[in-house]
Design an enzyme around this catalytic site. Structure first.
Site, short mmCIF file in Angstrom:
data_model
loop_
_atom_site.label_atom_id
_atom_site.label_comp_id
_atom_site.label_asym_id
_atom_site.label_seq_id
_atom_site.Cartn_x
_atom_site.Cartn_y
_atom_site.Cartn_z
N GLU A 9 -49.66 80.21 62.33
CA GLU A 9 -49.87 79.60 61.18
C GLU A 9 -49.37 80.49 59.90
O GLU A 9 -48.88 79.69 58.89
CB GLU A 9 -51.56 79.56 61.04
CG GLU A 9 -52.21 78.80 59.66
CD GLU A 9 -52.40 79.77 58.62
OE1 GLU A 9 -52.71 79.12 57.51
OE2 GLU A 9 -52.08 80.98 58.55
N GLU A 10 -49.12 81.66 60.07
CA GLU A 10 -48.71 82.56 59.06
C GLU A 10 -47.31 82.23 58.79
O GLU A 10 -46.77 82.67 57.62
CB GLU A 10 -49.20 83.90 59.08
CG GLU A 10 -50.48 84.39 59.39
CD GLU A 10 -51.30 84.07 58.21
OE1 GLU A 10 -50.55 83.75 57.09
OE2 GLU A 10 -52.57 84.44 58.26
N HIS B 96 -56.72 80.16 63.99
CA HIS B 96 -55.20 80.39 64.43
C HIS B 96 -55.42 81.83 64.87
O HIS B 96 -56.41 82.75 64.16
CB HIS B 96 -54.19 80.43 63.38
CG HIS B 96 -54.29 81.09 62.05
ND1 HIS B 96 -54.11 82.37 61.93
CD2 HIS B 96 -55.09 80.78 60.98
CE1 HIS B 96 -54.43 82.80 60.57
NE2 HIS B 96 -55.14 81.74 60.00
N ASP C 109 -52.70 84.20 64.97
CA ASP C 109 -51.59 85.37 64.36
C ASP C 109 -52.06 85.86 63.14
O ASP C 109 -52.98 85.40 62.46
CB ASP C 109 -50.26 84.45 64.12
CG ASP C 109 -50.38 83.18 63.33
OD1 ASP C 109 -51.59 82.36 63.40
OD2 ASP C 109 -49.54 83.15 62.43
N ASP D 31 -59.11 86.59 58.55
CA ASP D 31 -57.94 85.69 58.70
C ASP D 31 -57.32 85.81 59.98
O ASP D 31 -56.14 86.45 59.87
CB ASP D 31 -57.11 85.66 57.49
CG ASP D 31 -56.02 84.91 57.29
OD1 ASP D 31 -56.18 83.61 58.05
OD2 ASP D 31 -54.99 85.02 56.49
#
Length: 484
Positions: A176-177, A109, A111, A142
Site C-alpha cells: 500500500e505504501e 495492509h 507494509d 498504519d
C-alpha cells in the site's frame, strides 16, 4: 474518555470481558508484528523478504482462526535500473459462507514506511514500546494495529465458541505504501469470484480528527499530480559566464509555480472551482457538530497560524474544497553551501487535491492552459512541458447505508457517544476502486487518534484505541447481523 451509555449484556458482555482479560496477549501480537521491518517503499531484497515473512505471519494467524486463506501471486516489481523484486502475495481469506448472514469484507495492509532510530525516534521503531498507555512503533496505527483489531474481534468469537454473526472476508496486501501494486488488477479479476458474495467493505486505514471522539469517514479527496519542466539545455551553466545573457529556466519555473496559488491558499487557475459541489445546509451542520479543539489541533501540528480562524472553515478547506501544494524542484542545487550554477533544466512538482464533482481531464486541461498562458507572457526562449503523472478520483460514501448505521450504533455502545462524521483530506485510492468495481457499500472506520503520527518518527496507537477498537469491530459484527 467516554464511557458506554449502558453496560453491555449477554454475548456482547462476554465478548468485551474476554477482550479486556486478553488485552496483553493482543498487545504482544502487535509487538511481534511491529518487529517485522515490512518496509515496501525502499526497493531492496532483504526488506522484500521481511514483507514476505509478515504476509506469512498474518496468513498463519488467519488459518489458525479456521479461515480459508489464498495467497495470490502478485508477480514482480520492475525497477528503473532493470532489476526486479517480488511483490508480496495478496491475502484473500474468508470465514463463513452462510447465505442468511451479511458478508463483510475488511481491507488492510501490512507494509510500513521506512523508519530508523537515527531519523529522530526516541525508541527503536521496530520494538513496540509502551509509555503512558501509548504503544510506539512503526506500523502500530498504519496499519498493523487496525488489521489486528479486526482479527482480535474474530478470534474472540472463536475463543468463546460463539458463531460469528457475519460472514467475514479479508483482503490484506503488502504494497500500500508503494502504490498498491497489483491490487486493482486483482479486484477486477476477482469481481465475479472472491468479491461476488461481498455485501459491505470496511477500511480502517485513517485517523480520527480528535484525540477523544471516535469518527466515521465518509469521503476523501482525489489527487492530480503534475510535473512542469523548463529546459534550456541538458547541462548546467556557470553564472559568471552566462548570467545575464539568457532566459534562466529556474526564473521561468519560479514564475510558473508562483502563478498557481495565492497567499490565502486560493488556487489561481481559471475555472478550477467551477465544478466543485456546492455546500448544503445539512453538510454545514455536520462541520458544526465535529469535536475539534482548534488551538489543540494547531499546537499538536506545531504550526504558528492556520489560514482559517474557525473550525468550520478549516475543516471545509481540508476536506471539501480543492487545494494546491507545491512539492519540490528537481534539477536545482539544494545541497549545503554556495554553488554559483544556473540549472539548465528544472522540473517543478505540484499537486491538486480534488473534490466532488471535479473532472480529472478537465483539471488537466485547465492547468496546461494556465501554465501555457503564463509562460507565453514571459517571452522565454526555453522549452516548457507540462504533464500529469497521477490522476485519482475523490470518494464519497452513502452514510445512510446499513453499515454506517451499524457502525454508529457500535460506536455508541463501545464509546458512549455519537461519532464525528468526517472526511479525509488525503487520497485512499482503494476505496474508489472497490466502490466502482464491486459496486457495494464502502465504509472507512478509523481506530487511531489524531495525534498518532502515522509516517512520523513518533508513530503510536493508544492501548485504549487498540483494545476498544477490537471491541468496536465485535460490536459492529453484531449490529450488522441485526440490520441485515
Amino acid at each position: 474518555m467516554f464511557s458506554p451509555s449502558s453496560p453491555p449484556t449477554g454475548l456482547l458482555e462476554k465478548v468485551f470481558q474476554y477482550i479486556d482479560l486478553h488485552q496483553d496477549e493482543f498487545v504482544q501480537t502487535l509487538k511481534e508484528w511491529v518487529a517485522v521491518e515490512s518496509d515496501s517503499v525502499q526497493p531492496v531484497l532483504h526488506l522484500r523478504r521481511e514483507l514476505l515473512r509478515m504476509t506469512g505471519l498474518a496468513a498463519d494467524r488467519l488459518r489458525n482462526l479456521g479461515a480459508h486463506v489464498d495467497l495470490v501471486d502478485a508477480g514482480f516489481q520492475q525497477l528503473p535500473d532493470g532489476q526486479s523484486l517480488p511483490i508480496p502475495p495478496i491475502i484473500l481469506a474468508e470465514l463463513g459462507n452462510d447465505p442468511k448472514k451479511p458478508t463483510v469484507c475488511f481491507y488492510g495492509h501490512l507494509d510500513v514506511q521506512p523508519a530508523r532510530q537515527e531519523d529522530g525516534w526516541v525508541t527503536d521503531p521496530h520494538t513496540l514500546t509502551e509509555v503512558d498507555g501509548k504503544l510506539y512503533g512503526r506500523g502500530t496505527t498504519d496499519n498493523k494495529g487496525p488489521v489486528l483489531a479486526w482479527i482480535n474481534a474474530v478470534s474472540t468469537f472463536r475463543a468463546l465458541d460463539e458463531d460469528l454473526p457475519v460472514n467475514v472476508k479479508f483482503v490484506i496486501e503488502g504494497m500500500e505504501e508503494a502504490g498498491s501494486l497489483a491490487l486493482e488488477e486483482l479486484v477486477q479479476k476477482e469481481k465475479a469470484g472472491f468479491f461476488s458474495s461481498v455485501d459491505y467493505i470496511v477500511i480502517s486505514d485513517n485517523l480520527w480528527i480528535s484525540r477523544r471522539t471516535p469518527a466515521l469517514t465518509c469521503g476523501t479527496r482525489g489527487n492530480s499530480y503534475f510535473m512542469v519542466e523548463v529546459k534550456c539545455r541538458d547541462q548546467d551553466f556557470h553564472s559568471g559566464t552566462f548570467g545575464g545573457i539568457l532566459n534562466e529556466p529556474m526564473a521561468d519555473l519560479v514564475a510558473l509555480l508562483g502563478s498557481l496559488v495565492d497567499s490565502s491558499g486560493r488556487i489561481l487557475i481559471p475555472g478550477i472551482y467551477d465544478h466543485v459541489a456546492p455546500v448544503t445546509e445539512e453538510e454545514k451542520r455536520t462541520y458544526e457538530a465535529i469535536d475539534l479543539d482548534l488551538e489543540e489541533y494547531r499546537n499538536s501540528s506545531q504550526v504558528k497560524k492556520f489560514l482559517f480562524d474557525t473550525k468550520e472553515e478549516l475543516l471545509m478547506h481540508l476536506w471539501r474544497y480543492p487545494s494546491l501544494s507545491i512539492h519540490g524542484i528537481e534539477g536545482a542545487f539544494h545541497e549545503p553551501g554556495a554553488k554559483t550554477v544556473i540549472p539548465g533544466r528544472v522540473i517543478g512538482k505540484f499537486s491538486i487535491r480534488l473534490v466532488p464533482h471535479m473532472n480529472i481531464s478537465v483539471v488537466e486541461k485547465q492547468v496546461k492552459q494556465h501554465l501555457d498562458y503564463i509562460f507565453s507572457k514571459r517571452n522565454s526562449s526555453n522549452q516548457m512541458t507540462v504533464s500529469m503523472t497521477l490522476g485519482l478520483h475523490p470518494w464519497v460514501a452513502n452514510i445512510r447505508d446499513n453499515q454506517y448505521l451499524a457502525a454508529k450504533r457500535a460506536i455508541k455502545t463501545v464509546f458512549g457517544t455519537e461519532p464525528d462524521m468526517i472526511r479525509d483530506g488525503s487520497t485512499i485510492p482503494i476505496a474508489k476502486i472497490f466502490q466502482d468495481t464491486i459496486q457495494k457499500s464502502v465504509m472507512m472506520l478509523p481506530l487511531g487518534a489524531v495525534d498518532d503520527g502515522e509516517h512520523s518518527q513518533k508513530e503510536k496507537i493508544n492501548r485504549w484505541n487498540y483494545i476498544e477498537g477490537s471491541k468496536l469491530f465485535a460490536a459492529f459484527f453484531l449490529e450488522m447481523a441485526k440490520l441485515h
